[in-house]
Write a protein that holds these residues in place. Sequence first.
Motif, PDB file in Angstrom:
ATOM      1  N   THR A 140      -5.461   7.427   2.114  1.00  0.00           N
ATOM      2  CA  THR A 140      -4.441   7.623   1.085  1.00  0.00           C
ATOM      3  C   THR A 140      -5.073   7.937  -0.262  1.00  0.00           C
ATOM      4  O   THR A 140      -4.632   8.831  -0.997  1.00  0.00           O
ATOM      5  CB  THR A 140      -3.552   6.376   0.970  1.00  0.00           C
ATOM      6  OG1 THR A 140      -2.931   6.127   2.240  1.00  0.00           O
ATOM      7  CG2 THR A 140      -2.488   6.567  -0.100  1.00  0.00           C
ATOM      8  N   ALA A 141      -6.136   7.224  -0.576  1.00  0.00           N
ATOM      9  CA  ALA A 141      -6.808   7.462  -1.849  1.00  0.00           C
ATOM     10  C   ALA A 141      -7.409   8.863  -1.900  1.00  0.00           C
ATOM     11  O   ALA A 141      -7.308   9.572  -2.915  1.00  0.00           O
ATOM     12  CB  ALA A 141      -7.894   6.400  -2.063  1.00  0.00           C
ATOM     13  N   GLU A 156       4.956   2.668   1.905  1.00  0.00           N
ATOM     14  CA  GLU A 156       6.189   2.956   1.181  1.00  0.00           C
ATOM     15  C   GLU A 156       7.117   3.843   1.983  1.00  0.00           C
ATOM     16  O   GLU A 156       8.293   3.965   1.666  1.00  0.00           O
ATOM     17  CB  GLU A 156       5.852   3.618  -0.156  1.00  0.00           C
ATOM     18  CG  GLU A 156       5.139   2.671  -1.119  1.00  0.00           C
ATOM     19  CD  GLU A 156       4.807   3.344  -2.419  1.00  0.00           C
ATOM     20  OE1 GLU A 156       5.149   4.551  -2.542  1.00  0.00           O
ATOM     21  OE2 GLU A 156       4.239   2.701  -3.323  1.00  0.00           O
ATOM     22  N   ASP A 157       6.578   4.450   3.017  1.00  0.00           N
ATOM     23  CA  ASP A 157       7.392   5.272   3.918  1.00  0.00           C
ATOM     24  C   ASP A 157       8.099   4.349   4.896  1.00  0.00           C
ATOM     25  O   ASP A 157       7.451   3.625   5.682  1.00  0.00           O
ATOM     26  CB  ASP A 157       6.512   6.276   4.663  1.00  0.00           C
ATOM     27  CG  ASP A 157       7.333   7.297   5.431  1.00  0.00           C
ATOM     28  OD1 ASP A 157       8.478   6.987   5.797  1.00  0.00           O
ATOM     29  OD2 ASP A 157       6.821   8.416   5.669  1.00  0.00           O
ATOM     30  N   LEU A 206      -6.604   3.451   6.367  1.00  0.00           N
ATOM     31  CA  LEU A 206      -5.428   4.114   5.810  1.00  0.00           C
ATOM     32  C   LEU A 206      -5.452   4.107   4.289  1.00  0.00           C
ATOM     33  O   LEU A 206      -5.055   5.084   3.630  1.00  0.00           O
ATOM     34  CB  LEU A 206      -4.151   3.442   6.325  1.00  0.00           C
ATOM     35  CG  LEU A 206      -3.818   3.676   7.804  1.00  0.00           C
ATOM     36  CD1 LEU A 206      -2.618   2.839   8.220  1.00  0.00           C
ATOM     37  CD2 LEU A 206      -3.541   5.156   8.051  1.00  0.00           C
ATOM     38  N   ALA A 207      -5.921   3.005   3.724  1.00  0.00           N
ATOM     39  CA  ALA A 207      -6.008   2.944   2.264  1.00  0.00           C
ATOM     40  C   ALA A 207      -6.991   3.982   1.747  1.00  0.00           C
ATOM     41  O   ALA A 207      -6.760   4.645   0.721  1.00  0.00           O
ATOM     42  CB  ALA A 207      -6.422   1.534   1.825  1.00  0.00           C
ATOM     43  N   PRO A 262       0.841  -1.204   0.000  1.00  0.00           N
ATOM     44  CA  PRO A 262       0.000   0.000   0.000  1.00  0.00           C
ATOM     45  C   PRO A 262       0.875   1.253   0.000  1.00  0.00           C
ATOM     46  O   PRO A 262       2.002   1.252   0.502  1.00  0.00           O
ATOM     47  CB  PRO A 262      -0.807  -0.136   1.301  1.00  0.00           C
ATOM     48  CG  PRO A 262      -0.810  -1.589   1.597  1.00  0.00           C
ATOM     49  CD  PRO A 262       0.498  -2.118   1.111  1.00  0.00           C
ATOM     50  N   ALA A 263       0.324   2.319  -0.538  1.00  0.00           N
ATOM     51  CA  ALA A 263       1.115   3.554  -0.700  1.00  0.00           C
ATOM     52  C   ALA A 263       1.621   4.083   0.622  1.00  0.00           C
ATOM     53  O   ALA A 263       2.743   4.582   0.718  1.00  0.00           O
ATOM     54  CB  ALA A 263       0.267   4.604  -1.418  1.00  0.00           C
ATOM     55  N   PHE A 264       0.790   3.923   1.694  1.00  0.00           N
ATOM     56  CA  PHE A 264       1.222   4.492   2.970  1.00  0.00           C
ATOM     57  C   PHE A 264       2.335   3.698   3.605  1.00  0.00           C
ATOM     58  O   PHE A 264       2.965   4.156   4.548  1.00  0.00           O
ATOM     59  CB  PHE A 264       0.029   4.608   3.936  1.00  0.00           C
ATOM     60  CG  PHE A 264      -0.630   3.282   4.277  1.00  0.00           C
ATOM     61  CD1 PHE A 264      -0.147   2.482   5.308  1.00  0.00           C
ATOM     62  CD2 PHE A 264      -1.725   2.837   3.560  1.00  0.00           C
ATOM     63  CE1 PHE A 264      -0.749   1.273   5.601  1.00  0.00           C
ATOM     64  CE2 PHE A 264      -2.324   1.630   3.867  1.00  0.00           C
ATOM     65  CZ  PHE A 264      -1.842   0.832   4.889  1.00  0.00           C
ATOM     66  N   THR A 312      -6.448  11.462  -0.157  1.00  0.00           N
ATOM     67  CA  THR A 312      -5.359  12.446  -0.201  1.00  0.00           C
ATOM     68  C   THR A 312      -4.792  12.577  -1.602  1.00  0.00           C
ATOM     69  O   THR A 312      -4.541  13.691  -2.102  1.00  0.00           O
ATOM     70  CB  THR A 312      -4.246  12.053   0.777  1.00  0.00           C
ATOM     71  OG1 THR A 312      -4.785  11.972   2.108  1.00  0.00           O
ATOM     72  CG2 THR A 312      -3.117  13.068   0.758  1.00  0.00           C
ATOM     73  N   ASN A 313      -4.601  11.423  -2.240  1.00  0.00           N
ATOM     74  CA  ASN A 313      -4.081  11.460  -3.614  1.00  0.00           C
ATOM     75  C   ASN A 313      -5.039  12.182  -4.555  1.00  0.00           C
ATOM     76  O   ASN A 313      -4.626  12.951  -5.429  1.00  0.00           O
ATOM     77  CB  ASN A 313      -3.832  10.041  -4.120  1.00  0.00           C
ATOM     78  CG  ASN A 313      -2.649   9.390  -3.418  1.00  0.00           C
ATOM     79  OD1 ASN A 313      -1.781  10.090  -2.880  1.00  0.00           O
ATOM     80  ND2 ASN A 313      -2.608   8.055  -3.408  1.00  0.00           N
TER      81      ASN A 313
END
Length: 668
Positions: free
Chosen positions: A67-68, A15-16, A63-64, A11-13, A70-71
């Motif tokens: 993230t979506a 990647e941190d 969180l997903a 998931p994108a979050f 926010t994007n």
Amino acid sequence: MKNLKAKLKLPAFLEDGRLRWIIGIMAVLAVIDVIVASFIQLWLALALLLFLLGLIGATLAALARITANTNQYISNLSYRIKRGEQEALIKMPVGILIYNEQLEIEWANPYLQQYFGDEDFLGQPLSAIDAELAQLVTSNQDSSAKTTITWGGHQFDMTIQKSIGVVYLMDITPYAKIEQEAADRRVAIGQVFLDNYDEITQTMDDQAITNLNSYVTNTMSDWAADFGMFVKRVASDRFIMIGYLKSLREVEEDKFKILDRIREETSKQNFPLTLSIGIAYGENNLSHLAAVSQSNLDLALGRGGDQVVVREKGEQARFYGGRTNPMEKRTRVRARMISQALQELFKQTDKIFVVGHKRPDMDAIGAGLGIRRIAQMNGKDCYVVVDPANLHSDVERLMTAVGKDPEIANAVVTPEAALSQATDKSLLVLVDHSKASITAAPDLYEKLAARTVIIDHHRRGEEFPENPMLVYIEPYASSTCELLTEMFEYQPTGVPGLNKLEATAMLAGITVDTKNFAMRTGTRTFDAASYLRSNGADGLLTQNLLKENIDSYIQKNHLIDTIEMIAPSMALCTGEPDRAYDPVIAAQAADTLLTLNGITASFVITRRADNMVGISARSLGSVNVQRLMEKLGGGGHLSNAATQIRGKSVAQVRTMLARAIEDEAVNN
């Protein structure tokens, strides 16, 4: 293994890296909690495991979703920003022009296109589309600072980024108009003085005086009304003038023709009346403005009258008129008043020092000896300050004669000796000059600047002592010696007056400045000469003192051999660029040129011993050489002026003189 990692997408979050560490630590702690719970109760461990799995799933889903969202928000914001940038670039009220190294137009926003009209300009050289704008861009592209320009009848704030070839133009015409209107409505105050009103009206009857007053008042009122100004007569010989700065500009463009009009019309009636005007502007305090206008009027009168002095606060004065010789005053009232004022000052001082200009002539030395005698008649010690290293041959002969008279010789001191003797109560008298920069004793002047008296016959210039105790400047006079001779009539009686040598020196001063009574002479000049002769002045001794040396005579004739006509009826002589000439020889050559037929003005350019280039200028009166020399940093009298220029060659000074003559011809 690599293919498996490629297929697994976190998931994108996650990647941190920092967030992955936090989640990993929490997972480890959760496992430890389940293991510990299993040792207590198995069902408790199972329940805790299920709860943690559900919590992890809900958290990942939340969180997903965050993230979506926010994007999506960032994507929308980026789009809006880019769209806003594009809209601003196209529609904002700032002209933008992009050009290449060849100054060809690559793009311009629609706001700027309206200034070009319907012409197709893309890919065209800017100089072909608008030469004026091309010149402005070329001359300002090396500076990144904002510059105010005028283009196409508009005013712009222009900024250029040369590195990327972009010009930004903001139209500030409305604001510039408001600023200009505010500047146009600033107040200017002027004071008008009728120079010779008292002298003219003394011999007129009441009816003639009334007619003259009516003519002057009506003419001044009509002139002021034509330019939107207010003029009020506040005394028989004085007017007050109030106007806006816009009106003042219009009057300056008109060259104050009111001076010529009144002088010419009154001359037809055999009562030539002249005006002097002092105008000040640039300050909001009206009291200060009035004081500056009075100071400007004093400057105009000190330069001989029949002229206008305009000055903005903190700026150089501008002069108009002054093309006629000052009229001789027929009364000696002022001479008596100055004489009495001088006696009062003498009573308040312990010692008096008299200083002439650098390389003094006979007028400066004769005037110094005259002041010394006046001081002696009033019981005061007086010293004539002379620099023996800078004397011309005629003054050296006079100093030799002075050395034979112990009384006078003991009163002649060097600048260094005078400086050591001067006290806070001493008085300094500047004769035959009013500029501190050309005084023969600059250190003495600095010490006694607050206790200074000026007696001179040259027109007053902008450089002038700030607060002199007494000023006696009469440009109508032939010489300073003439002014001082008139004062002897008002000195105490019963005391020794002028002796033979002093009277001869003063007569020599008058003779030099009048070119043997041929120029700038009036009835009072001959009265002064007669008085000096009656006090023992020796005409033969005067001629012996003024004799030229053979070498000087040869040098003068050598200069005259270089004569050329620089303008109609104007002669110029130029010395060799690598040869130093005595300034007195240059002045004598200029005087000699005026004796030639067809020459009304003469100029002699020479290099001096101090490596400065000097110009001696002379005129028969039809050309105002003082104005020409003032353009080059000098000054003097309408018909007798000079300047010295440092850092220039003789050829460069000749070019500067020619340009000054051309400018004066255009302005007149």
